[in-house]
Design a protein around this motif. Structure first.
Motif, PDB file in Angstrom:
ATOM      1  N   GLN A  49     -62.509 -21.342  23.803  1.00 37.64           N
ATOM      2  CA  GLN A  49     -62.775 -19.918  23.612  1.00 37.64           C
ATOM      3  C   GLN A  49     -61.493 -19.083  23.600  1.00 37.64           C
ATOM      4  OE1 GLN A  49     -65.663 -19.022  26.687  1.00 37.64           O
ATOM      5  NE2 GLN A  49     -67.322 -19.901  25.484  1.00 37.64           N
ATOM      6  N   MET A  50     -60.361 -19.754  23.596  1.00 35.76           N
ATOM      7  CA  MET A  50     -59.077 -19.041  23.550  1.00 35.76           C
ATOM      8  C   MET A  50     -58.749 -18.718  22.095  1.00 35.76           C
ATOM      9  SD  MET A  50     -56.913 -21.188  26.313  1.00 35.76           S
ATOM     10  CE  MET A  50     -55.888 -19.894  26.969  1.00 35.76           C
ATOM     11  N   GLY A  51     -57.963 -17.697  21.908  1.00 31.88           N
ATOM     12  CA  GLY A  51     -57.608 -17.275  20.559  1.00 31.88           C
ATOM     13  C   GLY A  51     -56.763 -18.291  19.810  1.00 31.88           C
ATOM     14  N   SER A  52     -56.856 -18.281  18.505  1.00 31.54           N
ATOM     15  CA  SER A  52     -56.107 -19.107  17.550  1.00 31.54           C
ATOM     16  C   SER A  52     -55.915 -20.535  18.048  1.00 31.54           C
ATOM     17  CB  SER A  52     -54.779 -18.445  17.189  1.00 31.54           C
ATOM     18  OG  SER A  52     -53.956 -18.302  18.326  1.00 31.54           O
ATOM     19  N   ASP A  53     -54.667 -20.982  18.134  1.00 33.69           N
ATOM     20  CA  ASP A  53     -54.407 -22.373  18.522  1.00 33.69           C
ATOM     21  C   ASP A  53     -54.075 -22.519  20.002  1.00 33.69           C
ATOM     22  OD1 ASP A  53     -54.797 -23.279  15.928  1.00 33.69           O
ATOM     23  OD2 ASP A  53     -52.701 -22.979  15.383  1.00 33.69           O
ATOM     24  N   ASP A  54     -54.205 -21.429  20.775  1.00 35.10           N
ATOM     25  CA  ASP A  54     -53.822 -21.472  22.191  1.00 35.10           C
ATOM     26  C   ASP A  54     -54.490 -22.616  22.946  1.00 35.10           C
ATOM     27  OD1 ASP A  54     -52.068 -19.398  22.029  1.00 35.10           O
ATOM     28  OD2 ASP A  54     -53.261 -17.989  23.208  1.00 35.10           O
ATOM     29  N   GLY A  55     -55.789 -22.759  22.786  1.00 28.57           N
ATOM     30  CA  GLY A  55     -56.526 -23.796  23.519  1.00 28.57           C
ATOM     31  C   GLY A  55     -56.026 -25.187  23.192  1.00 28.57           C
ATOM     32  N   ALA A  56     -55.837 -25.465  21.910  1.00 25.77           N
ATOM     33  CA  ALA A  56     -55.343 -26.784  21.484  1.00 25.77           C
ATOM     34  C   ALA A  56     -53.926 -27.011  22.000  1.00 25.77           C
ATOM     35  CB  ALA A  56     -55.389 -26.896  19.964  1.00 25.77           C
ATOM     36  N   ASP A  57     -53.100 -25.962  21.950  1.00 25.81           N
ATOM     37  CA  ASP A  57     -51.721 -26.087  22.434  1.00 25.81           C
ATOM     38  C   ASP A  57     -51.689 -26.343  23.943  1.00 25.81           C
ATOM     39  OD1 ASP A  57     -50.868 -25.639  19.859  1.00 25.81           O
ATOM     40  OD2 ASP A  57     -50.236 -23.571  20.204  1.00 25.81           O
ATOM     41  N   ILE A  58     -52.545 -25.640  24.677  1.00 25.37           N
ATOM     42  CA  ILE A  58     -52.591 -25.846  26.132  1.00 25.37           C
ATOM     43  C   ILE A  58     -53.115 -27.247  26.447  1.00 25.37           C
ATOM     44  CG2 ILE A  58     -53.770 -25.125  28.264  1.00 25.37           C
ATOM     45  CD1 ILE A  58     -53.279 -22.235  27.374  1.00 25.37           C
ATOM     46  N   GLN A  59     -54.112 -27.709  25.686  1.00 24.78           N
ATOM     47  CA  GLN A  59     -54.632 -29.059  25.911  1.00 24.78           C
ATOM     48  C   GLN A  59     -53.523 -30.099  25.672  1.00 24.78           C
ATOM     49  OE1 GLN A  59     -58.336 -29.931  23.950  1.00 24.78           O
ATOM     50  NE2 GLN A  59     -58.640 -31.781  25.141  1.00 24.78           N
ATOM     51  N   SER A  60     -52.717 -29.906  24.652  1.00 24.52           N
ATOM     52  CA  SER A  60     -51.586 -30.814  24.394  1.00 24.52           C
ATOM     53  C   SER A  60     -50.551 -30.722  25.518  1.00 24.52           C
ATOM     54  CB  SER A  60     -50.930 -30.478  23.056  1.00 24.52           C
ATOM     55  OG  SER A  60     -51.831 -30.726  21.996  1.00 24.52           O
ATOM     56  N   ALA A  61     -50.306 -29.510  26.001  1.00 23.27           N
ATOM     57  CA  ALA A  61     -49.362 -29.320  27.108  1.00 23.27           C
ATOM     58  C   ALA A  61     -49.870 -30.012  28.371  1.00 23.27           C
ATOM     59  CB  ALA A  61     -49.144 -27.831  27.363  1.00 23.27           C
ATOM     60  N   LEU A  62     -51.171 -29.934  28.613  1.00 22.85           N
ATOM     61  CA  LEU A  62     -51.751 -30.603  29.785  1.00 22.85           C
ATOM     62  C   LEU A  62     -51.566 -32.112  29.692  1.00 22.85           C
ATOM     63  CD1 LEU A  62     -55.014 -28.548  30.241  1.00 22.85           C
ATOM     64  CD2 LEU A  62     -53.108 -28.669  31.854  1.00 22.85           C
ATOM     65  N   GLN A  63     -51.643 -32.641  28.473  1.00 19.20           N
ATOM     66  CA  GLN A  63     -51.420 -34.072  28.302  1.00 19.20           C
ATOM     67  C   GLN A  63     -49.981 -34.432  28.690  1.00 19.20           C
ATOM     68  OE1 GLN A  63     -52.144 -35.647  24.366  1.00 19.20           O
ATOM     69  NE2 GLN A  63     -52.177 -37.742  25.135  1.00 19.20           N
ATOM     70  N   GLU A  64     -49.039 -33.554  28.338  1.00 18.63           N
ATOM     71  CA  GLU A  64     -47.644 -33.781  28.740  1.00 18.63           C
ATOM     72  C   GLU A  64     -47.501 -33.734  30.257  1.00 18.63           C
ATOM     73  OE1 GLU A  64     -44.477 -31.447  26.934  1.00 18.63           O
ATOM     74  OE2 GLU A  64     -45.779 -31.130  25.192  1.00 18.63           O
ATOM     75  N   ILE A  65     -48.173 -32.781  30.893  1.00 19.27           N
ATOM     76  CA  ILE A  65     -48.057 -32.578  32.340  1.00 19.27           C
ATOM     77  C   ILE A  65     -48.753 -33.695  33.115  1.00 19.27           C
ATOM     78  CG2 ILE A  65     -48.713 -31.054  34.268  1.00 19.27           C
ATOM     79  CD1 ILE A  65     -48.495 -28.692  32.232  1.00 19.27           C
ATOM     80  N   THR A  66     -49.947 -34.116  32.648  1.00 22.76           N
ATOM     81  CA  THR A  66     -50.800 -35.006  33.443  1.00 22.76           C
ATOM     82  C   THR A  66     -51.048 -36.385  32.836  1.00 22.76           C
ATOM     83  OG1 THR A  66     -52.853 -34.305  32.377  1.00 22.76           O
ATOM     84  CG2 THR A  66     -52.099 -32.995  34.262  1.00 22.76           C
ATOM     85  N   SER A  67     -50.679 -36.582  31.575  1.00 23.79           N
ATOM     86  CA  SER A  67     -51.022 -37.802  30.817  1.00 23.79           C
ATOM     87  C   SER A  67     -52.523 -37.908  30.574  1.00 23.79           C
ATOM     88  CB  SER A  67     -50.523 -39.073  31.531  1.00 23.79           C
ATOM     89  OG  SER A  67     -49.124 -39.024  31.662  1.00 23.79           O
ATOM     90  N   GLN A  68     -53.243 -36.821  30.742  1.00 22.93           N
ATOM     91  CA  GLN A  68     -54.687 -36.786  30.492  1.00 22.93           C
ATOM     92  C   GLN A  68     -54.961 -35.729  29.423  1.00 22.93           C
ATOM     93  OE1 GLN A  68     -57.306 -36.142  33.920  1.00 22.93           O
ATOM     94  NE2 GLN A  68     -58.638 -34.889  32.638  1.00 22.93           N
ATOM     95  N   ARG A  69     -55.621 -36.135  28.346  1.00 19.45           N
ATOM     96  CA  ARG A  69     -55.922 -35.190  27.280  1.00 19.45           C
ATOM     97  C   ARG A  69     -57.347 -34.632  27.390  1.00 19.45           C
ATOM     98  NH1 ARG A  69     -54.001 -32.793  23.175  1.00 19.45           N
ATOM     99  NH2 ARG A  69     -55.324 -32.229  21.439  1.00 19.45           N
ATOM    100  N   THR A  70     -58.219 -35.382  28.037  1.00 23.67           N
ATOM    101  CA  THR A  70     -59.630 -35.014  28.084  1.00 23.67           C
ATOM    102  C   THR A  70     -59.889 -33.857  29.047  1.00 23.67           C
ATOM    103  OG1 THR A  70     -59.987 -36.693  29.782  1.00 23.67           O
ATOM    104  CG2 THR A  70     -60.416 -37.333  27.484  1.00 23.67           C
ATOM    105  N   VAL A  71     -61.025 -33.199  28.846  1.00 23.18           N
ATOM    106  CA  VAL A  71     -61.498 -32.157  29.759  1.00 23.18           C
ATOM    107  C   VAL A  71     -62.773 -32.661  30.424  1.00 23.18           C
ATOM    108  CG1 VAL A  71     -60.470 -30.215  28.534  1.00 23.18           C
ATOM    109  CG2 VAL A  71     -62.743 -30.962  27.876  1.00 23.18           C
TER     110      VAL A  71
END
Length: 104
Positions: A49-71
């Motif tokens: 529900q985040m604007g434009s590509d923010d959600g996808a970008d944050i999900q990719s960033a979380l994968q970098e931080i945690t090695s987990q891509r899933t929600v």
């Protein structure tokens, strides 16, 4: 550090409990329901529900931080817990973890 990674990290740092989630995801709902059941104060970040590509970008960033891509991607007291099954497995220690995180 990317803007999305900076944003994700600041959300994690500023909240005792964070659930990075998607509004339609049943596992995300189960995690949020469990936290609500314990009366936890938590921030749910609905990536879909985040604007434009923010959600996808944050999900990719979380994968970098945690090695987990899933929600859901869950943090308690700035520590990565994991997903729904990880949270459910910690049900017994959850009250203490939430209290330590200042979320009760």
């Amino acid at each position: 550090m990317s803007a999305a990674k900076t944003k994700a990290q600041s959300i994690i740092n500023e909240n005792g409990v964070v659930v990075f989630s998607k509004s339609w995801c049943p596992f995300c709902k189960a995690s949020k329901d469990l936290l609500a059941e314990f009366g936890a104060k938590f921030r749910a970040v609905e990536l879909d529900q985040m604007g434009s590509d923010d959600g996808a970008d944050i999900q990719s960033a979380l994968q970098e931080i945690t090695s987990q891509r899933t929600v859901p991607n869950i943090f308690v007291g700035q520590k990565h817990i994991g997903g729904n099954s990880d949270l459910q497995a910690k049900k017994g220690e959850l009250p203490a973890l939430l209290k330590d995180a200042g979320a009760l």
